[in-house]
Enzyme design. Structure first.
Site, PDB file in Angstrom:
ATOM      1  N   SER A   3      23.306   1.590 -48.095  1.00 29.93           N
ATOM      2  CA  SER A   3      24.395   0.732 -48.538  1.00 29.93           C
ATOM      3  C   SER A   3      25.125   1.376 -49.726  1.00 29.93           C
ATOM      4  O   SER A   3      25.534   2.531 -49.637  1.00 29.93           O
ATOM      5  CB  SER A   3      23.820  -0.642 -48.896  1.00 29.93           C
ATOM      6  OG  SER A   3      24.828  -1.584 -49.013  1.00 29.93           O
ATOM      7  N   ARG A  11      25.811 -14.800 -54.244  1.00 29.92           N
ATOM      8  CA  ARG A  11      24.651 -14.229 -53.570  1.00 29.92           C
ATOM      9  C   ARG A  11      24.480 -14.820 -52.169  1.00 29.92           C
ATOM     10  O   ARG A  11      24.164 -14.106 -51.218  1.00 29.92           O
ATOM     11  CB  ARG A  11      23.402 -14.473 -54.407  1.00 29.92           C
ATOM     12  CG  ARG A  11      22.114 -14.007 -53.770  1.00 29.92           C
ATOM     13  CD  ARG A  11      22.120 -12.511 -53.539  1.00 29.92           C
ATOM     14  NE  ARG A  11      20.799 -12.018 -53.156  1.00 29.92           N
ATOM     15  CZ  ARG A  11      20.542 -10.770 -52.834  1.00 29.92           C
ATOM     16  NH1 ARG A  11      21.527  -9.874 -52.837  1.00 29.92           N
ATOM     17  NH2 ARG A  11      19.336 -10.388 -52.509  1.00 29.92           N
ATOM     18  N   ASP A  40      24.224  -4.045 -37.739  1.00 35.72           N
ATOM     19  CA  ASP A  40      24.860  -4.030 -39.067  1.00 35.72           C
ATOM     20  C   ASP A  40      26.375  -4.135 -38.891  1.00 35.72           C
ATOM     21  O   ASP A  40      27.031  -3.196 -38.447  1.00 35.72           O
ATOM     22  CB  ASP A  40      24.496  -2.717 -39.779  1.00 35.72           C
ATOM     23  CG  ASP A  40      25.038  -2.656 -41.203  1.00 35.72           C
ATOM     24  OD1 ASP A  40      25.852  -3.514 -41.582  1.00 35.72           O
ATOM     25  OD2 ASP A  40      24.642  -1.736 -41.939  1.00 35.72           O
ATOM     26  N   HIS A  84      22.461  -5.611 -41.710  1.00 32.99           N
ATOM     27  CA  HIS A  84      22.581  -4.573 -42.726  1.00 32.99           C
ATOM     28  C   HIS A  84      21.269  -4.401 -43.499  1.00 32.99           C
ATOM     29  O   HIS A  84      20.927  -3.298 -43.915  1.00 32.99           O
ATOM     30  CB  HIS A  84      23.724  -4.938 -43.679  1.00 32.99           C
ATOM     31  CG  HIS A  84      23.943  -3.941 -44.771  1.00 32.99           C
ATOM     32  ND1 HIS A  84      24.209  -2.619 -44.508  1.00 32.99           N
ATOM     33  CD2 HIS A  84      23.917  -4.069 -46.124  1.00 32.99           C
ATOM     34  CE1 HIS A  84      24.347  -1.970 -45.668  1.00 32.99           C
ATOM     35  NE2 HIS A  84      24.166  -2.828 -46.655  1.00 32.99           N
ATOM     36  N   ASP A  85      20.547  -5.496 -43.688  1.00 34.60           N
ATOM     37  CA  ASP A  85      19.280  -5.456 -44.425  1.00 34.60           C
ATOM     38  C   ASP A  85      18.193  -4.619 -43.745  1.00 34.60           C
ATOM     39  O   ASP A  85      17.146  -4.384 -44.354  1.00 34.60           O
ATOM     40  CB  ASP A  85      18.743  -6.877 -44.632  1.00 34.60           C
ATOM     41  CG  ASP A  85      19.083  -7.415 -46.026  1.00 34.60           C
ATOM     42  OD1 ASP A  85      19.640  -6.651 -46.824  1.00 34.60           O
ATOM     43  OD2 ASP A  85      18.781  -8.590 -46.292  1.00 34.60           O
TER      44      ASP A  85
END
Lengths: 202, 371
Positions: free
Chosen positions: B148, B218, B314, B347-348
């Protein structure tokens, strides 16, 4: 290891730059690295195989040769190898043109559809041929553009590339193919191996 | 102070000219290391952290008392094997884990910098952390690795210092922050600045902080790190500790409760102004523009061996954007491998237990190290 790998290795110059298109699990790449100390890259469509290659320390990118060769500059490799996959492309003509743009020379191997067993299979059984080199049923084969050694010669004239070397593989024995023995080689070879280059005219 | 003792810091005395024009010097750079540097000093890996990460890559984070953010990938016998490699990670400047950031006291005013802190870029972040190589007297890293925003730093690092990394592994990143990603970051910043406690960034950590705004930032960002399929499979329409809908605005659904929890724990460990600064650094990242529209020029004559990975699910830093890096590298004949890993974790994925990813990363590093 496939028998043609040794033949390909004999063709390739030492310390040259090679791109293996459809490099599978990287067996040929490792062989060429070891035998000819080449600087070799690979492109492969299967994620599992790309991961296998990377795990062997090989530089491979996941991609489809039909679309992803365009990122390589003109003549950026001394040799581009295409092993037994030409028949699986939607547009083999475009792929050959790309190989000859990216590589100074290309080494192309084709499973020969003109082999007598293939011919006999269709003649006697009346069903689509299945042999050791062509193990798929008609409905699940990836090979959508099969050709014979003779077809490949005609193809070279049609899209204007030079065949420097043409070799036949018969029961793991290698022999030269020329105009005088073409008809017999086309009948008995399981595999054709060609070293080709772009003709100067185009 | 107890907190300070747990954070290792170097003071960078060499002046650093930031992209905004300001010059900073004598600033703190916080870092952590794992494993040990060998005699030849050729086994160092610089790990670059993402937006909300910090220098505590693995093991127990001494400040948050939680596992380090990359515990799956870094540690003894793991992908980045600390039995073999010396892992260095710096807290980015602009951050809030000890490196020079907006929470620091401005000596001129004796107040925290807040928004008087200079806007920093990925380039500034990288130029600051390269000082750690001098600190450890490392001429060339074995590898520089990050996912990232960490991946952006990897790209900037090899572009700025082509001789300083033998290998480079940018993961799930982009050469140029997209409009969609700028949009999401702006959403987060707006949530923070809309919180009355933010007070133009002049809040102090001892008084009321913009926790609500930061939590919303967040929560929104967290959604972008996951995939639709992953969310559906994990939460679906499951209800939170209740048998039926309550016809109110409590967290009826598990996903709501989960997001609220993610927001609430985040504010305990992260500073709102840092969030503004670091997201800005990401938005300003455009390596293509830095090289006048030709990304390949960022890697011209590079001898570094690259390995790029992306993930199927992602959508924040999709495969196509990662492939742009591959294409640019191939155009200049660089040594680049690439694979897209199958994962529905979004994405994580790079932070989680994705065996194909962890295994391939390990194999790449270990094979490249013996070569």
């Amino acid at each position: 290891m496939k028998p043609e790998y040794k033949i390909i290795s004999d063709i390739v110059d030492e310390n040259s730059r090679v791109l293996d298109v459809g490099c599978d699990d990287g067996t040929l790449m490792e062989f060429l690295k070891k035998n000819k100390n080449v600087d070799i890259r690979g492109i492969e469509i299967s994620k599992e195989k790309v991961q296998a290659c990377i795990s062997k320390g090989l530089t491979v990118i996941e991609g489809n040769a039909e679309f992803d060769l365009k990122q390589f500059p003109n003549k950026s490799f001394d040799y581009v190898v295409l092993g037994q996959t030409l028949q699986a492309f939607i547009n083999p003509e475009a792929v050959i043109r790309e190989l000859l743009r990216v590589g100074k020379k290309a080494i192309v191997t084709i499973p020969n559809f003109g082999h007598w067993k293939v011919r006999l299979n269709l003649l006697i059984k009346g069903t689509m041929p299945m042999t050791k080199t062509l193990p798929h049923e008609w409905y699940n084969t990836p090979n959508i553009h099969m050709c014979t050694i003779k077809d490949f010669f005609k193809f070279s004239q049609k899209i204007n590339f030079k065949i420097f070397k043409s070799l036949a593989l018969i029961n793991e024995n290698v022999s030269n193919i020329n105009n005088s023995n073409l008809l017999t080689k086309n009948l008995f070879s399981e595999l054709g191996i060609f070293l080709i280059e772009k003709s100067n005219e185009n | 102070m107890n907190l300070k003792e747990k954070i290792k810091t170097i003071i960078v005395d060499k002046p650093l000219k930031l992209d905004c024009g300001q010059i900073i010097n004598n600033f703190p750079l916080a870092y952590e290391t794992y494993g040990s540097l060998n005699a030849k000093k050729d086994n160092a890996i610089l790990v670059c952290h993402a937006l909300t990460g910090d220098q505590f890559v693995t093991g127990l984070n001494p400040i948050t008392k939680k596992d380090g953010w990359w515990s799956y990938a870094v540690g003894p016998n793991k992908s980045i094997d600390t039995n073999k490699y010396f892992v260095i990670c710096a807290n980015v400047i602009g951050g809030c884990m000890g490196s020079f950031g907006p929470g620091h006291i401005n000596q001129e005013t004796q107040k925290i910098y807040g928004t008087d802190f200079p806007v920093i870029t990925i380039n500034d972040i990288v130029n600051a952390q390269v000082n750690l190589l001098d600190h450890f007297e490392i001429k060339k890293l074995f590898s520089v690795v990050g996912g990232s925003m960490g991946g952006m730093q990897v790209l900037q690092f090899v572009s700025n210092f082509p001789e300083k990394a033998k290998t480079a592994v940018p993961i799930a990143c982009t050469p140029s922050h997209s409009a969609q990603n700028i949009a999401f970051n702006e959403l987060g910043r707006q949530a923070i600045t809309a919180d009355n406690n933010w007070s133009d960034g002049k809040y102090s950590s001892t008084k009321s902080t913009p926790d609500k705004g930061l939590a919303v930032a967040r929560m929104a960002a967290h959604i972008t790190y996951l995939s639709k399929k992953g969310l559906q499979e994990k939460f679906g329409r499951k209800l939170q500790e209740r048998d039926d809908l309550k016809f109110g605005f409590d967290a009826d659904f598990q996903i709501e409760s989960y997001l609220r929890y993610q927001g609430s724990v985040f504010v305990d460990r992260f500073d709102a102004n840092s969030y503004l600064y670091i997201t800005r650094a990401m938005d300003y990242f455009d390596l293509v523009k830095q090289f006048d529209g030709n990304l390949s020029n960022a890697f011209k004559n590079s001898k570094t061996k690259f390995f790029i990975m992306s993930f199927t699910s992602d959508w924040l830093y999709p495969t196509q954007e990662n492939k742009e890096i591959v294409i640019a590298l191939n155009a200049v004949g660089a040594d680049v491998a690439f694979v897209e890993i199958v994962s529905d974790k979004g994405h994580d994925s790079f932070l989680l237990n994705v065996p194909d990813f962890l295994k391939t990363l390990k194999n790449f590093l270990d094979k490249s190290y013996v070569e």
